[in-house]
Design a protein around this motif. Structure first.
Motif, PDB file in Angstrom:
ATOM      1  N   ARG A  82      47.216 -41.496   1.843  1.00 52.54           N
ATOM      2  CA  ARG A  82      47.671 -41.846   3.193  1.00 52.54           C
ATOM      3  C   ARG A  82      46.509 -42.248   4.090  1.00 52.54           C
ATOM      4  O   ARG A  82      46.679 -43.077   4.991  1.00 52.54           O
ATOM      5  CB  ARG A  82      48.435 -40.666   3.792  1.00 52.54           C
ATOM      6  N   PHE A  83      45.340 -41.638   3.863  1.00 51.27           N
ATOM      7  CA  PHE A  83      44.172 -41.898   4.713  1.00 51.27           C
ATOM      8  C   PHE A  83      42.998 -42.323   3.826  1.00 51.27           C
ATOM      9  O   PHE A  83      42.033 -41.571   3.647  1.00 51.27           O
ATOM     10  CB  PHE A  83      43.805 -40.653   5.520  1.00 51.27           C
ATOM     11  N   ARG A 118      47.817 -32.404   7.098  1.00 49.96           N
ATOM     12  CA  ARG A 118      48.157 -33.782   7.469  1.00 49.96           C
ATOM     13  C   ARG A 118      47.951 -33.994   8.962  1.00 49.96           C
ATOM     14  O   ARG A 118      47.381 -35.007   9.388  1.00 49.96           O
ATOM     15  CB  ARG A 118      49.601 -34.083   7.090  1.00 49.96           C
ATOM     16  N   ASP A 119      48.387 -33.038   9.768  1.00 51.97           N
ATOM     17  CA  ASP A 119      48.223 -33.173  11.215  1.00 51.97           C
ATOM     18  C   ASP A 119      46.751 -33.140  11.616  1.00 51.97           C
ATOM     19  O   ASP A 119      46.312 -33.896  12.493  1.00 51.97           O
ATOM     20  CB  ASP A 119      48.992 -32.066  11.939  1.00 51.97           C
ATOM     21  N   HIS A 121      41.121 -38.652  11.911  1.00 57.96           N
ATOM     22  CA  HIS A 121      41.133 -40.082  11.622  1.00 57.96           C
ATOM     23  C   HIS A 121      41.258 -40.898  12.904  1.00 57.96           C
ATOM     24  O   HIS A 121      40.546 -41.892  13.092  1.00 57.96           O
ATOM     25  CB  HIS A 121      42.292 -40.390  10.669  1.00 57.96           C
ATOM     26  N   ARG A 122      42.146 -40.481  13.791  1.00 66.31           N
ATOM     27  CA  ARG A 122      42.355 -41.195  15.052  1.00 66.31           C
ATOM     28  C   ARG A 122      41.103 -41.200  15.911  1.00 66.31           C
ATOM     29  O   ARG A 122      40.851 -42.143  16.664  1.00 66.31           O
ATOM     30  CB  ARG A 122      43.529 -40.550  15.805  1.00 66.31           C
ATOM     31  N   GLU A 133      45.075 -36.378  10.556  1.00 70.86           N
ATOM     32  CA  GLU A 133      45.510 -37.460  11.444  1.00 70.86           C
ATOM     33  C   GLU A 133      44.719 -37.463  12.745  1.00 70.86           C
ATOM     34  O   GLU A 133      44.322 -38.524  13.243  1.00 70.86           O
ATOM     35  CB  GLU A 133      47.003 -37.332  11.727  1.00 70.86           C
TER      36      GLU A 133
END
Length: 253
Positions: free
Chosen positions: A131-132, A96-97, A103-104, A100
């Motif tokens: 979530r993404f 997840r990290d 994605h950012r 993230e």
């Protein structure tokens, strides 16, 4: 310095470099019979991910290999000394990290190159996909391609002829003489559905194998390992290139 390997890259290079696909090799740290190193899965993940990236990069694919995660799910090996376990929930938190961050930074494609049979990323990627939704999240198991029967004589799935041949090719200095290896004999479940493959229960490693191996490694050779490595990395490079080129919003025929 290989420009497609993040660990060897620098900020001067990276800040202007296009990355269309991030690749995350994922291994495990565990006993591999008497003759192979605990880092067998990590070594395989490192080399396979990197060589496939070289092939894809030289064909124009903008890929980037992230550092290999060295620990995997080893819940069935709790009593095998220094087999290091990550629970699936921990893997979810790590991924997840990482997702993230990607994605950012507008890197919307991630491929996991899995090198350990105990890792199962399907449910994790299902959850992260919700979530993404802009991300394309893919997992692959290099050990499922190509058909091992075309390259090796003995069946197995851990420290077997295949893995031993690969290590004889990739890191021969870490392999003990094969006469010191156990035969990798596996005890089968007494439950018919599990033996037949339509029911499942985690194998308790110390109950099913006396030497931590599953599959006889004695017929392994460096030459078999090199041939298999070339076949695997060639196919993996094709996957890299296809993932780079595919439109996330138009990826079905």
């Amino acid at each position: 310095m290989r420009p497609y390997i993040l660990a060897e890259s620098n900020w001067k290079q990276i800040k202007e470099q296009e990355v269309a696909l991030a690749i995350l090799p994922w291994g495990a740290t565990e006993a591999h019979n008497f003759h192979l190193p605990y880092a067998t899965d990590v070594i395989e993940a490192d080399h396979i991910a990197a060589e496939a990236a070289r092939i894809a990069w030289e064909k124009g694919a903008k890929v980037m290999v992230l550092p290999t995660i060295p620990f995997g799910v080893n819940t069935g090996q709790a009593d095998i000394k220094l087999d290091i376990n990550l629970n699936p929930s921990t893997q979810l938190a790590i991924l997840r990290d990482i997702v993230e961050v990607l994605h950012r930074q507008n890197i919307h494609k991630l491929l996991i190159v899995n090198s350990h049979g105990g890792n199962d990323f399907k449910p994790i990627l299902r959850e992260l996909g919700l979530r993404f939704p802009e991300m394309l999240l893919v997992s692959s198991n290099w050990f499922q391609l190509p058909d091992k029967k075309e390259y090796f004589d003995e069946k197995g799935d851990h420290a077997d002829e295949m893995e031993t041949s690969l290590l004889l090719y990739l890191r021969p200095e870490l392999v003990l003489p094969l006469e010191e290896a156990g035969e990798g004999t596996e005890r089968k479940s007494k439950i018919a559905g599990i033996r037949e493959g339509w029911a499942w229960s985690e194998r308790q490693w110390s109950m099913v194998t006396a030497d931590t191996g599953i599959g006889n490694p004695k017929a392994a050779t460096k030459e078999k390992g090199e041939k298999f490595f070339r076949a695997v990395t060639g196919k993996m490079a094709e996957l890299y290139i296809q993932l780079v080129n595919v439109d996330i919003q138009d990826r079905y025929e």
